[in-house]
Design a protein around this motif. Sequence first.
Motif, PDB file in Angstrom:
ATOM      1  N   GLU A 127       0.828  -1.204   0.000  1.00  0.00           N
ATOM      2  CA  GLU A 127       0.000   0.000   0.000  1.00  0.00           C
ATOM      3  C   GLU A 127       0.867   1.260   0.000  1.00  0.00           C
ATOM      4  O   GLU A 127       0.539   2.250  -0.652  1.00  0.00           O
ATOM      5  CB  GLU A 127      -0.944   0.005   1.203  1.00  0.00           C
ATOM      6  CG  GLU A 127      -2.023  -1.061   1.160  1.00  0.00           C
ATOM      7  CD  GLU A 127      -2.906  -0.959  -0.078  1.00  0.00           C
ATOM      8  OE1 GLU A 127      -3.316   0.167  -0.439  1.00  0.00           O
ATOM      9  OE2 GLU A 127      -3.177  -2.006  -0.689  1.00  0.00           O
ATOM     10  N   CYS A 128       1.982   1.223   0.731  1.00  0.00           N
ATOM     11  CA  CYS A 128       2.899   2.370   0.751  1.00  0.00           C
ATOM     12  C   CYS A 128       3.514   2.597  -0.628  1.00  0.00           C
ATOM     13  O   CYS A 128       3.681   3.742  -1.069  1.00  0.00           O
ATOM     14  CB  CYS A 128       3.997   2.160   1.798  1.00  0.00           C
ATOM     15  SG  CYS A 128       3.448   2.472   3.495  1.00  0.00           S
ATOM     16  N   GLU A 129       3.867   1.513  -1.303  1.00  0.00           N
ATOM     17  CA  GLU A 129       4.397   1.632  -2.671  1.00  0.00           C
ATOM     18  C   GLU A 129       3.374   2.281  -3.590  1.00  0.00           C
ATOM     19  O   GLU A 129       3.692   3.196  -4.361  1.00  0.00           O
ATOM     20  CB  GLU A 129       4.787   0.254  -3.205  1.00  0.00           C
ATOM     21  CG  GLU A 129       6.096  -0.289  -2.651  1.00  0.00           C
ATOM     22  CD  GLU A 129       6.474  -1.630  -3.285  1.00  0.00           C
ATOM     23  OE1 GLU A 129       6.152  -1.828  -4.476  1.00  0.00           O
ATOM     24  OE2 GLU A 129       7.044  -2.469  -2.586  1.00  0.00           O
ATOM     25  N   LYS A 130       2.139   1.805  -3.513  1.00  0.00           N
ATOM     26  CA  LYS A 130       1.061   2.358  -4.369  1.00  0.00           C
ATOM     27  C   LYS A 130       0.865   3.845  -4.105  1.00  0.00           C
ATOM     28  O   LYS A 130       0.558   4.620  -5.013  1.00  0.00           O
ATOM     29  CB  LYS A 130      -0.265   1.635  -4.077  1.00  0.00           C
ATOM     30  CG  LYS A 130      -0.364   0.213  -4.589  1.00  0.00           C
ATOM     31  CD  LYS A 130      -1.753  -0.332  -4.221  1.00  0.00           C
ATOM     32  CE  LYS A 130      -1.758  -1.845  -4.214  1.00  0.00           C
ATOM     33  NZ  LYS A 130      -3.023  -2.376  -3.645  1.00  0.00           N
ATOM     34  N   ALA A 131       1.014   4.233  -2.826  1.00  0.00           N
ATOM     35  CA  ALA A 131       0.772   5.632  -2.441  1.00  0.00           C
ATOM     36  C   ALA A 131       1.984   6.524  -2.681  1.00  0.00           C
ATOM     37  O   ALA A 131       1.947   7.721  -2.388  1.00  0.00           O
ATOM     38  CB  ALA A 131       0.364   5.684  -0.970  1.00  0.00           C
ATOM     39  N   GLY A 132       3.073   5.948  -3.196  1.00  0.00           N
ATOM     40  CA  GLY A 132       4.281   6.735  -3.461  1.00  0.00           C
ATOM     41  C   GLY A 132       5.128   6.977  -2.230  1.00  0.00           C
ATOM     42  O   GLY A 132       5.972   7.880  -2.208  1.00  0.00           O
ATOM     43  N   ASN A 133       4.926   6.158  -1.193  1.00  0.00           N
ATOM     44  CA  ASN A 133       5.701   6.265   0.048  1.00  0.00           C
ATOM     45  C   ASN A 133       6.400   4.943   0.385  1.00  0.00           C
ATOM     46  O   ASN A 133       6.222   4.392   1.477  1.00  0.00           O
ATOM     47  CB  ASN A 133       4.779   6.635   1.228  1.00  0.00           C
ATOM     48  CG  ASN A 133       4.274   8.067   1.153  1.00  0.00           C
ATOM     49  OD1 ASN A 133       5.020   8.970   0.816  1.00  0.00           O
ATOM     50  ND2 ASN A 133       3.003   8.260   1.456  1.00  0.00           N
ATOM     51  N   PRO A 134       7.213   4.398  -0.526  1.00  0.00           N
ATOM     52  CA  PRO A 134       7.763   3.051  -0.308  1.00  0.00           C
ATOM     53  C   PRO A 134       8.660   2.928   0.914  1.00  0.00           C
ATOM     54  O   PRO A 134       8.792   1.833   1.472  1.00  0.00           O
ATOM     55  CB  PRO A 134       8.563   2.788  -1.598  1.00  0.00           C
ATOM     56  CG  PRO A 134       8.909   4.147  -2.118  1.00  0.00           C
ATOM     57  CD  PRO A 134       7.725   4.999  -1.778  1.00  0.00           C
ATOM     58  N   ASP A 135       9.263   4.046   1.340  1.00  0.00           N
ATOM     59  CA  ASP A 135      10.236   3.984   2.439  1.00  0.00           C
ATOM     60  C   ASP A 135       9.636   4.291   3.817  1.00  0.00           C
ATOM     61  O   ASP A 135      10.363   4.355   4.809  1.00  0.00           O
ATOM     62  CB  ASP A 135      11.385   4.977   2.177  1.00  0.00           C
ATOM     63  CG  ASP A 135      12.120   4.678   0.879  1.00  0.00           C
ATOM     64  OD1 ASP A 135      12.184   3.497   0.492  1.00  0.00           O
ATOM     65  OD2 ASP A 135      12.626   5.634   0.262  1.00  0.00           O
ATOM     66  N   MET A 136       8.316   4.455   3.901  1.00  0.00           N
ATOM     67  CA  MET A 136       7.736   5.023   5.124  1.00  0.00           C
ATOM     68  C   MET A 136       7.487   3.997   6.236  1.00  0.00           C
ATOM     69  O   MET A 136       7.137   4.361   7.358  1.00  0.00           O
ATOM     70  CB  MET A 136       6.435   5.758   4.803  1.00  0.00           C
ATOM     71  CG  MET A 136       5.982   6.723   5.894  1.00  0.00           C
ATOM     72  SD  MET A 136       4.713   7.886   5.345  1.00  0.00           S
ATOM     73  CE  MET A 136       3.376   6.804   4.876  1.00  0.00           C
ATOM     74  N   VAL A 137       7.655   2.701   5.966  1.00  0.00           N
ATOM     75  CA  VAL A 137       7.260   1.705   6.964  1.00  0.00           C
ATOM     76  C   VAL A 137       8.377   0.708   7.259  1.00  0.00           C
ATOM     77  O   VAL A 137       9.116   0.299   6.359  1.00  0.00           O
ATOM     78  CB  VAL A 137       5.971   0.966   6.520  1.00  0.00           C
ATOM     79  CG1 VAL A 137       6.185   0.177   5.246  1.00  0.00           C
ATOM     80  CG2 VAL A 137       5.449   0.052   7.618  1.00  0.00           C
ATOM     81  N   TYR A 138       8.502   0.358   8.534  1.00  0.00           N
ATOM     82  CA  TYR A 138       9.287  -0.799   8.989  1.00  0.00           C
ATOM     83  C   TYR A 138       8.281  -1.796   9.556  1.00  0.00           C
ATOM     84  O   TYR A 138       7.509  -1.448  10.454  1.00  0.00           O
ATOM     85  CB  TYR A 138      10.243  -0.436  10.134  1.00  0.00           C
ATOM     86  CG  TYR A 138      11.282   0.622   9.890  1.00  0.00           C
ATOM     87  CD1 TYR A 138      12.146   0.573   8.798  1.00  0.00           C
ATOM     88  CD2 TYR A 138      11.435   1.667  10.804  1.00  0.00           C
ATOM     89  CE1 TYR A 138      13.127   1.537   8.628  1.00  0.00           C
ATOM     90  CE2 TYR A 138      12.419   2.636  10.648  1.00  0.00           C
ATOM     91  CZ  TYR A 138      13.262   2.566   9.548  1.00  0.00           C
ATOM     92  OH  TYR A 138      14.234   3.519   9.382  1.00  0.00           O
ATOM     93  N   GLU A 139       8.310  -3.025   9.065  1.00  0.00           N
ATOM     94  CA  GLU A 139       7.424  -4.054   9.613  1.00  0.00           C
ATOM     95  C   GLU A 139       8.247  -5.090  10.367  1.00  0.00           C
ATOM     96  O   GLU A 139       9.332  -5.468   9.930  1.00  0.00           O
ATOM     97  CB  GLU A 139       6.621  -4.733   8.500  1.00  0.00           C
ATOM     98  CG  GLU A 139       5.643  -5.770   9.039  1.00  0.00           C
ATOM     99  CD  GLU A 139       4.653  -6.284   7.995  1.00  0.00           C
ATOM    100  OE1 GLU A 139       3.847  -7.167   8.340  1.00  0.00           O
ATOM    101  OE2 GLU A 139       4.689  -5.809   6.844  1.00  0.00           O
ATOM    102  N   PHE A 140       7.710  -5.545  11.503  1.00  0.00           N
ATOM    103  CA  PHE A 140       8.428  -6.504  12.349  1.00  0.00           C
ATOM    104  C   PHE A 140       7.528  -7.706  12.644  1.00  0.00           C
ATOM    105  O   PHE A 140       6.311  -7.567  12.761  1.00  0.00           O
ATOM    106  CB  PHE A 140       8.818  -5.851  13.682  1.00  0.00           C
ATOM    107  CG  PHE A 140       9.529  -4.539  13.532  1.00  0.00           C
ATOM    108  CD1 PHE A 140      10.902  -4.482  13.361  1.00  0.00           C
ATOM    109  CD2 PHE A 140       8.815  -3.339  13.554  1.00  0.00           C
ATOM    110  CE1 PHE A 140      11.559  -3.261  13.222  1.00  0.00           C
ATOM    111  CE2 PHE A 140       9.465  -2.117  13.414  1.00  0.00           C
ATOM    112  CZ  PHE A 140      10.843  -2.084  13.247  1.00  0.00           C
TER     113      PHE A 140
END
Length: 429
Positions: free
Chosen positions: A243-256
Amino acid sequence: MKMKAYQEMSKDELLALKNKLETEFENAKGMGLKLDMSRGKPCPSQLVMGMDILDVLTSESDMIASNGFDTRNYGVLDGIPEAKVLMAGIMGVKPENVIVFGNASLPIMYDTISRSMTHGVMGSTPWCKLDKVKFLCPAPGYDRHFAITEHFGIEMITIPMSSDGPDMDMVEKLVASDESIKGIWCVPKYSNPLGVTYSDETVKRFAALKPAAKDFRIFWDNAYAVHDLYDDKKDELLEILGECEKAGNPDMVYEFCSTSKISMAGAGVAAMAASKANLDFVKKSMTIQTIGYDKINQLRHVRYYKDMEGIKAHMKKHADLMRPKFEAVQKVLESELTGLGIGTWTKPNGGYFVSFDAMEGCAKAIVAKCKEAGVVLTGAGATFPYGKDPKDSNIRIAPSFPTPEEMAKATDLFVLCVKLVSVEKLLAE
């Protein structure tokens, strides 16, 4: 028979009820209960259930990973390929977006905050050199998250939670207007302690955030990704990296995520998923920090579970053990408190907790009463930043460790304490 709400009772009725409840409480203290429900620990039966994971590798085993690497040796900084595939499956992401770490996800989150403090985020000013660093904290939330940011002197801002997730109007407004806000803690599926799963709309709004800070990151702790209680009532969580990639924010999330509550709490495998740019930055520090994590344990997990079907089959066994405990809690709460007007509670489809909201100003007293009679709960206030619940009402119930029978007894005592403290509160008013 409909139960009369405590607020509708006369003073004489409340006094009579108080005397009755005090007698019951003294009797309960004489039962000699000794139960610790302060943390969401797997019970011994869950740990025994996975003991044969220790048998998949022996001194005779082939210890070579799928890429030909000998897992007994130094190297392979970011995890063996098959472990990346397994952990990617749990998170629903691509293996190339995954780094596999050690036995638990909490150290990864701690390191990620620490690295941001000392070395910034992908070229940004290190947070330790800034006048102010703030973090958004959806609450009730996970006390260990809040402990990390407090440890580093980061100012925490409470964000109210609903059944759809955090208050996104507030999140959007704050991150867009304040450059000192650098992140937000999230437990997006079966959240700790509410047990709610973020709605699709909430996830999409997260992905579309427009933060004032270029180094703002969503800390997406997907701790309960596969921890469903029911086959026919599974919450579904939208995958945020995509979803971040689609929204143009690919770097905004770290998932654990980790297998701490899948295999063994002390010897699981943990992973982080993020964009390539984020992972490349993380690896720069990792080359200094380590020569590689426990690749034999990574191999052990892959050989044991094989794939996501193996994980799902194993988690059904976990659900069979957990479900009766959650249902024991719900049965007592519903039969004893419905209609009394002195408490509300969640009924999650998975995860490790039930969240209870008492009357305002009662949580600390209820937890103290329970402890007096032999049942230890998570400290009142722990689910809020700085340990301060502004309403003193939220209590986290962790049903995983006791047996269903013990859980029913503990909930009986809990309900008794809720009633007694609520009566005392109303009489004091």
